[in-house]
Design a protein around this motif. Structure first.
Motif, PDB file in Angstrom:
ATOM      1  N   LEU A  44      39.802  35.907  38.874  1.00 36.84           N
ATOM      2  CA  LEU A  44      40.934  36.461  38.156  1.00 36.84           C
ATOM      3  C   LEU A  44      42.084  35.442  38.104  1.00 36.84           C
ATOM      4  CD1 LEU A  44      42.062  40.156  38.425  1.00 36.84           C
ATOM      5  CD2 LEU A  44      43.730  38.341  38.189  1.00 36.84           C
ATOM      6  N   MET A  45      42.354  34.830  39.254  1.00 38.31           N
ATOM      7  CA  MET A  45      43.430  33.837  39.298  1.00 38.31           C
ATOM      8  C   MET A  45      43.073  32.602  38.479  1.00 38.31           C
ATOM      9  SD  MET A  45      44.909  34.095  43.210  1.00 38.31           S
ATOM     10  CE  MET A  45      43.332  34.046  44.050  1.00 38.31           C
ATOM     11  N   ARG A  46      41.809  32.227  38.480  1.00 35.74           N
ATOM     12  CA  ARG A  46      41.379  31.082  37.685  1.00 35.74           C
ATOM     13  C   ARG A  46      41.571  31.354  36.197  1.00 35.74           C
ATOM     14  NH1 ARG A  46      35.100  29.098  37.374  1.00 35.74           N
ATOM     15  NH2 ARG A  46      35.282  27.730  35.571  1.00 35.74           N
ATOM     16  N   GLY A  47      41.226  32.566  35.764  1.00 31.72           N
ATOM     17  CA  GLY A  47      41.411  32.919  34.362  1.00 31.72           C
ATOM     18  C   GLY A  47      42.873  32.862  33.956  1.00 31.72           C
TER      19      GLY A  47
ATOM     20  N   ASP B 102      34.946  41.733  33.502  1.00 29.99           N
ATOM     21  CA  ASP B 102      34.879  40.336  33.903  1.00 29.99           C
ATOM     22  C   ASP B 102      36.230  39.909  34.479  1.00 29.99           C
ATOM     23  OD1 ASP B 102      34.940  37.527  33.955  1.00 29.99           O
ATOM     24  OD2 ASP B 102      33.607  37.356  32.218  1.00 29.99           O
ATOM     25  N   PRO B 103      36.321  39.604  35.772  1.00 33.40           N
ATOM     26  CA  PRO B 103      37.620  39.259  36.352  1.00 33.40           C
ATOM     27  C   PRO B 103      38.224  37.988  35.775  1.00 33.40           C
ATOM     28  CG  PRO B 103      35.858  38.934  37.951  1.00 33.40           C
ATOM     29  CD  PRO B 103      35.258  39.642  36.789  1.00 33.40           C
ATOM     30  N   TYR B 104      37.399  37.009  35.420  1.00 28.67           N
ATOM     31  CA  TYR B 104      37.929  35.795  34.809  1.00 28.67           C
ATOM     32  C   TYR B 104      38.609  36.113  33.486  1.00 28.67           C
ATOM     33  CZ  TYR B 104      38.155  31.272  32.484  1.00 28.67           C
ATOM     34  OH  TYR B 104      38.592  30.156  31.805  1.00 28.67           O
ATOM     35  N   MET B 105      37.947  36.896  32.646  1.00 31.27           N
ATOM     36  CA  MET B 105      38.528  37.276  31.366  1.00 31.27           C
ATOM     37  C   MET B 105      39.767  38.139  31.557  1.00 31.27           C
ATOM     38  SD  MET B 105      36.971  35.755  28.968  1.00 31.27           S
ATOM     39  CE  MET B 105      37.621  36.662  27.573  1.00 31.27           C
ATOM     40  N   MET B 106      39.763  38.969  32.595  1.00 29.67           N
ATOM     41  CA  MET B 106      40.935  39.796  32.854  1.00 29.67           C
ATOM     42  C   MET B 106      42.137  38.924  33.191  1.00 29.67           C
ATOM     43  SD  MET B 106      41.901  42.891  32.723  1.00 29.67           S
ATOM     44  CE  MET B 106      43.573  42.518  32.235  1.00 29.67           C
TER      45      MET B 106
END
Length: 393
Positions: A133-136, A84-88
């Motif tokens: 990813l940046m949002r996370g 999950d890119p957000y979690m990353m």
């Protein structure tokens, strides 16, 4: 971010003595004796008075020229290890901030983000994954009371994500990692086993590897452990940092790429007193110890050398304060996705007089930590089920 995942261990490597000495501005010959422990003048040159910390620990501490203030700063980066890119993004930010939290610092003035976009990703994949990813990363920074004001983005064969965290503060706001004394107690604030959980989850689609562990764990247990590892890595160590002050912590570090024993050794070597750390208990995400044993020497989780990412804080506390620290961690803890069953901290060992090294006893007690949302966790602690991350489809 499937198809672009590089090795799961954080991008940490054992430093070379010569390189460290050059970076510190010392002569290449170690026999010259410059830069030994306590010789701050030779290592840092002419600096304002105040606590200093250079290469080798979680953050650098540099006294500033004005107002008795210090700059505390750290940087870290690694390859993706969850799908999950957000979690990353959240995990990467939590991992960077953890170096400040390890010194009892609870506030961060500014963050920069470092991002490498894989050249193997097509335009559609980049447009989907990179903003998440940046949002996370940004959301985790905001949870930590700070903001991301810049950074650097490059194109690379692999995705790499990390950042820089900086704070200007009074010396009273941080705890130097060198004050452990015999009689102290060692406390760990997150369970071990994140690398094992991440790899086991990848093996669900690799029959030859899954066959090695299927007798000790079910697919459902692997999925639950993976979710627990992901949420644990995304949880900030900020609460623990604040409690380090409340309960008079003597030293601390965070547990990441060198594993529990590696970071315990590093912290022990930093102490002013002649002490050793003896670890008796290992809190581990449920079933990950069994997987590690089934894989032989691949992880060495029980031996303490299995890499962790965005792991917990290893804190040296006065004996009379340790249980109170753990109790308050449990009562205050609300990690990302809901608090785990066993709460936020475990007493894992003691500090005794010794040679500034750490060791794990031959047969440590394994504390199986049930994943949040699992039946075992719900039985121990009536907490919410894991919160879903943003939709990546």
């Amino acid at each position: 971010m499937s198809g672009s995942t590089a090795p799961t261990a954080p991008a940490e490597a054992v430093p070379q003595e010569a390189l460290l000495r050059l970076l510190a501005g010392l002569e290449p010959d170690p026999a010259a004796g410059a830069g030994e422990a306590g010789d701050q003048t030779s290592e840092f040159g002419q600096q304002p008075p105040g606590p200093r910390l250079g290469i080798g620990m979680d953050s650098c501490v540099i006294p500033l020229r004005h107002g008795g203030l210090s700059l505390v700063q750290t940087t870290d980066f690694f390859y993706p290890l969850v799908e999950d890119p957000y979690m990353m993004g959240r995990i990467a930010c939590a991992n960077v901030l953890s170096d400040l939290y390890a010194m009892g610092i609870t506030e961060c003035d500014n963050m920069l983000m470092l991002l490498s976009v894989s050249q193997k990703m097509n335009e559609k994949e980049r447009e989907r994954a990179m903003p998440l990813l940046m949002r996370g990363f940004r959301d985790a920074a905001e949870e930590g009371g700070t903001s991301v004001t810049g950074g650097q983005t490059v194109v690379n064969p692999w995705i790499i994500v990390g950042g820089v965290a900086s704070v200007v503060c009074q010396p009273s706001e941080f705890i130097m990692p060198d004050g452990a004394v015999p009689g102290d107690v060692l406390v760990l604030t997150k369970p071990l086993g994140t690398q094992v959980a991440v790899n086991a989850h990848q093996w669900l689609d690799q029959p030859e590897r899954w066959n090695k562990i299927k007798l000790v764990v079910s697919k459902e247990e692997v999925k639950e452990a993976y979710q627990e590892a992901m949420f644990s890595m995304a949880t900030l160590n900020r609460t623990a940092a604040g409690l380090m002050h409340k309960f008079q912590a003597h030293a601390g570090t965070d547990v990441t790429g060198f594993g529990l024993l590696g970071h315990a050794n590093n912290l022990a070597a930093q102490q002013r007193s002649e002490v050793s750390f003896v670890i008796h208990n290992l809190p581990i995400i449920a079933k990950m110890a069994a997987i590690s044993k089934a894989c032989g020497n691949l992880f060495n989780l029980i031996q303490g050398t299995s890499a962790e990412t965005s792991g917990g804080l290893l804190v040296c506390l006065p004996r009379e304060q340790a249980a109170k620290f753990c109790s308050e961690m449990k009562s205050q803890g609300s990690g990302f996705g809901g608090q785990g069953a066993a709460g936020g901290a475990w007493i894992i060992g003691i500090v005794e007089k010794g040679d500034r090294r750490a060791r794990i006893i031959d047969k440590p007690r394994i504390i199986e930590v049930p994943p949040r949302g699992s039946p075992a966790a719900n039985q121990d602690n009536s907490t919410p089920s894991p919160a879903p991350s943003p939709n990546v489809s």
